[in-house]
Design a protein around this motif. Sequence first.
Motif, PDB file in Angstrom:
ATOM      1  N   VAL A 242       0.825  -1.181  -0.174  1.00  0.00           N
ATOM      2  CA  VAL A 242      -0.230   0.113  -0.051  1.00  0.00           C
ATOM      3  C   VAL A 242       0.996   1.322  -0.136  1.00  0.00           C
ATOM      4  O   VAL A 242       1.896   1.454   0.885  1.00  0.00           O
ATOM      5  CB  VAL A 242      -0.987   0.060   1.165  1.00  0.00           C
ATOM      6  N   GLN A 243       0.499   1.967  -0.894  1.00  0.00           N
ATOM      7  CA  GLN A 243       1.326   3.518  -0.858  1.00  0.00           C
ATOM      8  C   GLN A 243       0.663   4.688  -0.349  1.00  0.00           C
ATOM      9  O   GLN A 243      -0.749   4.945  -0.660  1.00  0.00           O
ATOM     10  CB  GLN A 243       1.724   3.772  -2.565  1.00  0.00           C
ATOM     11  N   ARG A 244       1.238   5.521   0.178  1.00  0.00           N
ATOM     12  CA  ARG A 244       0.583   6.780   0.787  1.00  0.00           C
ATOM     13  C   ARG A 244      -0.171   7.425  -0.297  1.00  0.00           C
ATOM     14  O   ARG A 244      -1.361   8.081  -0.242  1.00  0.00           O
ATOM     15  CB  ARG A 244       1.688   7.597   1.363  1.00  0.00           C
ATOM     16  N   LYS A 245       0.491   7.707  -1.481  1.00  0.00           N
ATOM     17  CA  LYS A 245      -0.219   8.412  -2.460  1.00  0.00           C
ATOM     18  C   LYS A 245      -1.324   8.028  -3.081  1.00  0.00           C
ATOM     19  O   LYS A 245      -2.347   9.040  -3.558  1.00  0.00           O
ATOM     20  CB  LYS A 245       0.870   8.453  -3.607  1.00  0.00           C
ATOM     21  N   TYR A 452      -3.345  -5.273 -18.871  1.00  0.00           N
ATOM     22  CA  TYR A 452      -3.442  -6.355 -17.775  1.00  0.00           C
ATOM     23  C   TYR A 452      -3.302  -5.306 -16.450  1.00  0.00           C
ATOM     24  O   TYR A 452      -4.037  -5.441 -15.518  1.00  0.00           O
ATOM     25  CB  TYR A 452      -2.602  -7.223 -17.876  1.00  0.00           C
ATOM     26  N   GLN A 453      -2.149  -4.696 -16.458  1.00  0.00           N
ATOM     27  CA  GLN A 453      -1.537  -3.783 -15.378  1.00  0.00           C
ATOM     28  C   GLN A 453      -2.488  -2.779 -15.069  1.00  0.00           C
ATOM     29  O   GLN A 453      -2.914  -2.330 -13.994  1.00  0.00           O
ATOM     30  CB  GLN A 453      -0.320  -3.201 -15.614  1.00  0.00           C
ATOM     31  N   THR A 454      -3.264  -2.160 -16.161  1.00  0.00           N
ATOM     32  CA  THR A 454      -4.201  -1.333 -16.010  1.00  0.00           C
ATOM     33  C   THR A 454      -5.465  -1.715 -15.241  1.00  0.00           C
ATOM     34  O   THR A 454      -6.057  -1.200 -14.207  1.00  0.00           O
ATOM     35  CB  THR A 454      -4.662  -0.577 -17.422  1.00  0.00           C
ATOM     36  N   VAL A 455      -5.850  -2.875 -16.015  1.00  0.00           N
ATOM     37  CA  VAL A 455      -7.321  -3.493 -15.315  1.00  0.00           C
ATOM     38  C   VAL A 455      -6.841  -3.802 -13.720  1.00  0.00           C
ATOM     39  O   VAL A 455      -7.806  -3.596 -12.818  1.00  0.00           O
ATOM     40  CB  VAL A 455      -7.563  -5.007 -15.857  1.00  0.00           C
ATOM     41  N   PRO A 477       2.965   2.717 -11.996  1.00  0.00           N
ATOM     42  CA  PRO A 477       1.788   1.665 -12.168  1.00  0.00           C
ATOM     43  C   PRO A 477       2.194   0.369 -12.319  1.00  0.00           C
ATOM     44  O   PRO A 477       1.559  -0.512 -12.156  1.00  0.00           O
ATOM     45  CB  PRO A 477       1.506   2.420 -13.639  1.00  0.00           C
ATOM     46  N   ILE A 478       3.608  -0.050 -12.139  1.00  0.00           N
ATOM     47  CA  ILE A 478       4.113  -1.174 -11.948  1.00  0.00           C
ATOM     48  C   ILE A 478       3.851  -1.992 -10.761  1.00  0.00           C
ATOM     49  O   ILE A 478       4.528  -1.376  -9.906  1.00  0.00           O
ATOM     50  CB  ILE A 478       5.663  -1.404 -12.867  1.00  0.00           C
ATOM     51  N   SER A 479       3.228  -3.228 -10.584  1.00  0.00           N
ATOM     52  CA  SER A 479       3.174  -3.519  -9.298  1.00  0.00           C
ATOM     53  C   SER A 479       4.557  -4.548  -8.776  1.00  0.00           C
ATOM     54  O   SER A 479       4.763  -4.608  -7.543  1.00  0.00           O
ATOM     55  CB  SER A 479       2.105  -4.643  -9.488  1.00  0.00           C
ATOM     56  N   SER A 480       5.280  -5.013  -9.530  1.00  0.00           N
ATOM     57  CA  SER A 480       6.420  -5.678  -9.097  1.00  0.00           C
ATOM     58  C   SER A 480       7.803  -5.352 -10.171  1.00  0.00           C
ATOM     59  O   SER A 480       7.926  -6.267 -10.939  1.00  0.00           O
ATOM     60  CB  SER A 480       6.493  -7.519  -9.184  1.00  0.00           C
ATOM     61  N   PHE A 481       8.349  -4.159  -9.738  1.00  0.00           N
ATOM     62  CA  PHE A 481       9.355  -3.835 -10.577  1.00  0.00           C
ATOM     63  C   PHE A 481      10.548  -4.487 -10.588  1.00  0.00           C
ATOM     64  O   PHE A 481      11.328  -4.677 -11.424  1.00  0.00           O
ATOM     65  CB  PHE A 481       9.494  -2.468 -10.050  1.00  0.00           C
ATOM     66  N   ASN A 482      10.830  -5.141  -9.400  1.00  0.00           N
ATOM     67  CA  ASN A 482      12.186  -5.957  -9.460  1.00  0.00           C
ATOM     68  C   ASN A 482      12.000  -7.265 -10.149  1.00  0.00           C
ATOM     69  O   ASN A 482      13.229  -7.638 -10.676  1.00  0.00           O
ATOM     70  CB  ASN A 482      12.408  -6.485  -7.686  1.00  0.00           C
ATOM     71  N   ASN A 483      11.049  -7.967 -10.538  1.00  0.00           N
ATOM     72  CA  ASN A 483      10.722  -8.965 -11.337  1.00  0.00           C
ATOM     73  C   ASN A 483      11.034  -8.483 -12.893  1.00  0.00           C
ATOM     74  O   ASN A 483      11.528  -9.516 -13.455  1.00  0.00           O
ATOM     75  CB  ASN A 483       9.375  -9.813 -11.322  1.00  0.00           C
ATOM     76  N   ILE A 484      10.875  -7.263 -13.012  1.00  0.00           N
ATOM     77  CA  ILE A 484      11.044  -6.860 -14.560  1.00  0.00           C
ATOM     78  C   ILE A 484      12.371  -6.210 -14.633  1.00  0.00           C
ATOM     79  O   ILE A 484      13.014  -6.540 -15.545  1.00  0.00           O
ATOM     80  CB  ILE A 484      10.294  -5.729 -14.619  1.00  0.00           C
ATOM     81  N   LEU A 485      13.046  -5.642 -13.663  1.00  0.00           N
ATOM     82  CA  LEU A 485      14.387  -5.158 -13.680  1.00  0.00           C
ATOM     83  C   LEU A 485      15.280  -6.555 -13.825  1.00  0.00           C
ATOM     84  O   LEU A 485      16.410  -6.363 -14.457  1.00  0.00           O
ATOM     85  CB  LEU A 485      14.810  -4.348 -12.500  1.00  0.00           C
TER      86      LEU A 485
END
Length: 813
Positions: A242-245, A452-455, A477-485
């Motif tokens: 959860v992010q504060r923004k 998918y990510q937008t949905v 907007p990316i939920s799991s950046f480390n798996n992409i990096l």
Amino acid sequence: MGLFARWKSRLKPGAVGADCVLLWLLWLSVEQQAAKGSQINALFGVTYNSTVNAENETIYAFNHTVSRNQTDGVRVWVNLQSENPKSPVLVVVRQKQAVLSFQVPLILRGLYQRKYQYTQVGRTLCQPPTHGMSENQLFYVDVSTLSIFGISYQLRVSHVESFTLLTNTKFSFTATPSQPQYFKYVFPDGVDTVIVKVNSQITFPCSVMSIQDIQCPVYDLDNNVAFIGMYQTMTTTAAITVQRKDFPSNSFYVIVVVKTEDEACGGPLKFYPLLPDKLMDPGNRSKTLDVVVTPAINSEVYIFGMLFCFGIFLSFYVLTVTAACVQYKRMTQKKEGLHNPADVSPAETASLLGKGLASASPCEYGSFERSSECAGRSRQESLSSVEEDDYDTLADIDSDKNIVRTKKFLCVSDLARKDKRVLSKKYQIYFWNIATIAVFYALPVIQLVITYQTVVNVTGNQDICYYNFLCAHPLGPISSFNNILSNLGYILLGLLFLLIVLCREIIHKRALFRNDLAALECGIPKHFGLYYAMGTALMMEGILSACYHVCPNYTNFQFDTSFMYMIAGLCMLKLYQKRHPDINASAYTAYACLAGVIFFSVLGVVFGKGNTAFWIVFSVIHILATLLLSTQLYYMGRWRLDSGVLRRMVYIIYTDSIRQCSGPMYIDRMVLLVMGNIVNWSLAAYGLIERPNDFASYLLAIGICNLLLYFAFYIIMKLRSGERIKCFALVCILFTAVIWGFALFFFFQGLSTWQKTPAESREHNRECILLSFFDDHDIWHFLSSIAMFGSFLVLLTMDDDLDAVQRDKIYVF
């Protein structure tokens, strides 16, 4: 009566009419309401036992102090004591800025309109905002029914302990489908992102964890918890970042709901109700859970993780440049020593000249005779434009092919007879075709995963994507950046391999331009098109794997595996091309076969789960394809698939095996093909018997097993033929084998699996293990990209020892 008497005294004489009748009816209504309802000033924590019917409504008034700095939850609990009431009891809670209503018994619906009845209901009241530092708030609990018979019930209103969750503090509670729980969390200063974790010691009943903004009403029932906010089903583990923004109030609710049925979590499916209005027995669906909120990583960890990722793979560029400089310096010194003998002693000069001549090829220092068995022909490059078909369509050349390719012992010179420019042009098509395929494949994939990510972001449904939620670090907007990096290694190392191949091609072209006989007539023929295709496939694997990890699930798993099939196929083709350059498959045939593999992969993912008919058809096709390919390889393409193939097979078996009792002519090829058939038939039998759910991985395993088998055969035959493996290639082989071993260890950790439900998949989630940023699967990405790069280097350099050997002395196997 007092009200009516006062009104009557004010009337003028003779003014009794319609107004008098209406007022009389109003007075009767007020008197009836006063007699029908009763109000009780109730206390918190006290259980009230009472009876309600259509003629009697009870109102409980509660007064409590609310502070701005401290939020106390209030919970209403109602227990119905009467059995099988004809009408439900309606409970309405009237607050200052919110209204909550529910009926007892509570009816909740499951699949196929199954109905479950609960006689105990507990609900937490939504807390409206407080404008002052503290204020007294009054709310009412109205209990009513339309039943003419009295219904007994119990009512208790109490304060909720630990309603406001504290950071890093675990809190345990119990929930049921009719008694959901929710708590409030306020972001502390300096914390912008937190991870909410809910755990349970028992798998079932299935539950839902939801994150919602601070607003009324709160959706905390099984039939409405998915209306707003973020949510995910759970058995033993759930975690949401959860992010504060995303929450303007700097706070949010954590809601936990126990579902009425377990199908969403992979539980058993109950039977279809025979009667549509029949009430199902809910059973004991109480579940004890723990909730804890922990701070997520800060921006410094993100930056350090990215620098670490770039640093690992850019170090390979540094090592490559350093190795190239050292090699260039050594070659320069060697040439200077040979051409300037005055700078060294006579003994050193003789030693250098001896080493140079000993390592030089006869191709460089004179002509040589071809052996009678491996008679080949040398040929200069044609200055005119030539095509491969110019040679294949001539009758004498075709006859020559039939003679040469069916010899018992073949040399590379026998299968390197076609014009080099023709073959170079032929193999460059591999690169251009895969580049075209990559563009047309990647663009819609990128568009789809963005959707998918937008949905996911819009609906809040965290069950769409199979992340490792305990180590999923969002970025934008990316939920799991480390798996992409972590997929960056495939791209950078694929690009580095392309640069290495480009340098080798430039050096080779310069040698051809100088008419260097060693480049023209010695060593394995140099064709670089397949190497370029392999490097491009490795880069595309990184791009598509990153796209898959934007939202990993079973519908887009083929994005992660398509170019793995490509890489396995291209590596086998390259191994075969090394000693069969004239008869290797064309790019169009190869990619058509790979397209068929991907087609079956899609069919297997969609229709293969538990489908016996599909597995029978696939196994038959697998075995037939293995037999056809074996025949093609054994006869070097000198056979025809027509109506007389069966008759010729019977004739060969009769004459060679029965009549003459002779063994196979090509022993080495036969050994390889027999082993390959054993492996593939075994894999086909395993698939038919076990029918694995992950068909895409099963298909990939078939390709990898065949590649490893062919590679091992190639190395064994290379050593058996008296050839050697240079030090650099040997180091690459050992290094790559070790890296593959560690990579597979992390791959099989299984942090998530789309073969199960999302809730069951989260049972495998684990915390980050590297820099608090990367998990086991990220390390698999790191190591597998390095291992693939090392495997490509092995294919590129494993035959460097033959660069000074005549081609008619290099055996084909």
